[in-house]
Write a protein that holds these residues in place. Structure first.
Motif, short mmCIF file in Angstrom:
data_model
loop_
_atom_site.label_atom_id
_atom_site.label_comp_id
_atom_site.label_asym_id
_atom_site.label_seq_id
_atom_site.Cartn_x
_atom_site.Cartn_y
_atom_site.Cartn_z
N GLN A 24 36.06 28.17 35.36
CA GLN A 24 35.80 28.90 36.60
C GLN A 24 34.35 28.69 37.06
O GLN A 24 33.46 28.51 36.23
N GLN A 78 30.74 44.31 32.03
CA GLN A 78 32.12 44.74 31.87
C GLN A 78 32.33 45.21 30.45
O GLN A 78 31.91 44.54 29.49
N PRO A 106 41.73 37.18 37.43
CA PRO A 106 41.26 37.41 38.81
C PRO A 106 40.46 38.70 38.95
O PRO A 106 39.44 38.73 39.65
N ARG A 107 40.88 39.77 38.28
CA ARG A 107 40.13 41.02 38.36
C ARG A 107 38.80 40.93 37.62
O ARG A 107 37.79 41.47 38.07
N ILE A 165 36.99 38.25 37.24
CA ILE A 165 36.09 37.46 38.09
C ILE A 165 35.63 38.27 39.29
O ILE A 165 34.45 38.24 39.67
N ALA A 166 36.56 39.02 39.90
CA ALA A 166 36.19 39.83 41.07
C ALA A 166 35.15 40.88 40.70
O ALA A 166 34.20 41.13 41.44
N GLN A 167 35.32 41.50 39.53
CA GLN A 167 34.37 42.52 39.11
C GLN A 167 33.01 41.91 38.79
O GLN A 167 31.97 42.48 39.12
N SER A 205 31.79 39.25 40.15
CA SER A 205 31.19 38.91 41.45
C SER A 205 30.63 40.14 42.14
O SER A 205 29.61 40.06 42.83
N ALA A 206 31.29 41.29 41.95
CA ALA A 206 30.82 42.52 42.58
C ALA A 206 29.59 43.07 41.89
O ALA A 206 28.67 43.58 42.54
N HIS A 236 34.84 48.10 44.99
CA HIS A 236 35.55 46.83 44.92
C HIS A 236 36.80 46.91 44.06
O HIS A 236 37.78 46.22 44.32
N MET A 237 36.76 47.74 43.00
CA MET A 237 37.89 47.81 42.07
C MET A 237 38.19 49.26 41.72
O MET A 237 38.03 49.68 40.58
#
Length: 276
Positions: A29, A81, A144-145, A147-149, A151-152, A188-189
């Motif tokens: 990624q 995380q 996906p989650r 990576i999204a977190q 990024s946030a 975001h999440m």
């Protein structure tokens, strides 16, 4: 440096396996993160179980150099995380580290499945391989989650702290940064943030901010009061638009609050519950 911390029981089985598998997934990624593991049972210095090592070698990964370590407050605070391998581990983590409770999420939750992979301790190698493949499937579903977190959160973690306004104490700037970061993740999440625990953490930092006005002209106490009122107006599970309002408002906390800024937040409160 963005750290993803996977936490298991002893950090000798599922946690190092999951960490190794997630490193392999993230290697493909366009994102930079360090994946580590820890445990809650105090097996510091122990190697991974022999079955875990053999299973990983079968899957093309070498974890022979892994050594277990206990989750500490410093490790938890440094992680972008905090992923618990199962619900039981998450409960222990939240009890020991209440300041980080809102950021703790299970792997099954991230994967969108109500599933905890069992601990294969003292089971045959076949069970270890079955559960390792299941961990790989959950991590793939959760990717996906994750990576999204990242990024946030990463933009809030990597830059230097925002400059303090005139006369603003460093403690206030740090507290404002924590408030902004937590609200950013929640906006975001929202489905992976425990809002009740998040509110407790936000209240602690808001109290620090209110106790450190920059001077007589700084309306920080009133502004924090409005933010607290806004949180009371929110439902038990706020939606992203409601959280985004709080996130934008929190961006002002590291600077002295003037009357127009206070008035702007006050004008938003009546419509906050109806945002959808």
């Amino acid at each position: 440096m963005t750290i993803i911390l996977l936490v298991g029981a002893a950090d000798t089985g599922r946690a190092p396996i999951a960490a190794a598998l997630l490193r392999r997934l993230l290697a493909a990624q366009p994102i930079s993160a360090v994946v580590e593991s820890a445990g809650v049972l105090g097996h510091d210095g122990d190697p991974a179980e022999i079955e875990a090592r053999d299973t990983m070698l079968h899957m093309g990964i070498d974890i022979t150099m892994h050594r277990a370590r206990s989750l500490t407050a410093d490790l938890a605070a440094q992680a972008a995380q905090l992923i618990a391998i199962d619900q039981g581990t998450a409960l222990v983590m939240r009890a020991r580290f209440p300041a980080d409770a809102a950021r703790i999420v299970t792997l099954g939750t991230l994967a969108g499945r109500q599933r905890d992979v069992p601990d294969p301790f003292r089971m045959q190698i076949g069970a270890w391989m079955t559960y390792a493949r299941e961990l790989d499937e959950l991590l793939t579903a959760a990717l996906p989650r994750i990576i999204a977190q990242i990024s946030a959160v990463a933009p809030a973690l990597t830059p230097a702290a925002p400059p303090a306004g005139p006369g603003v104490a460093a403690e206030r700037v740090d507290a404002a940064g924590r408030v902004a970061q937590l609200l950013q993740v929640a906006a975001h999440m929202p489905e992976v943030v425990d809002w009740a625990a998040a509110r407790e953490r936000l209240e602690r930092d808001l109290a620090l901010i209110a106790a450190a006005p920059a001077g007589p002209a700084d309306l920080a106490v009133a502004y924090v009061g409005l933010l607290r009122a806004a949180m009371l107006l929110l439902p038990p599970a706020p939606n992203p638009r409601q959280l985004a309002v709080l996130q934008r408002a929190a961006g002002c906390l590291s600077e002295p609050i003037d009357q127009p800024t206070l008035n702007e937040l006050s004008a938003q409160l009546p419509g906050l519950p109806g945002l959808a």
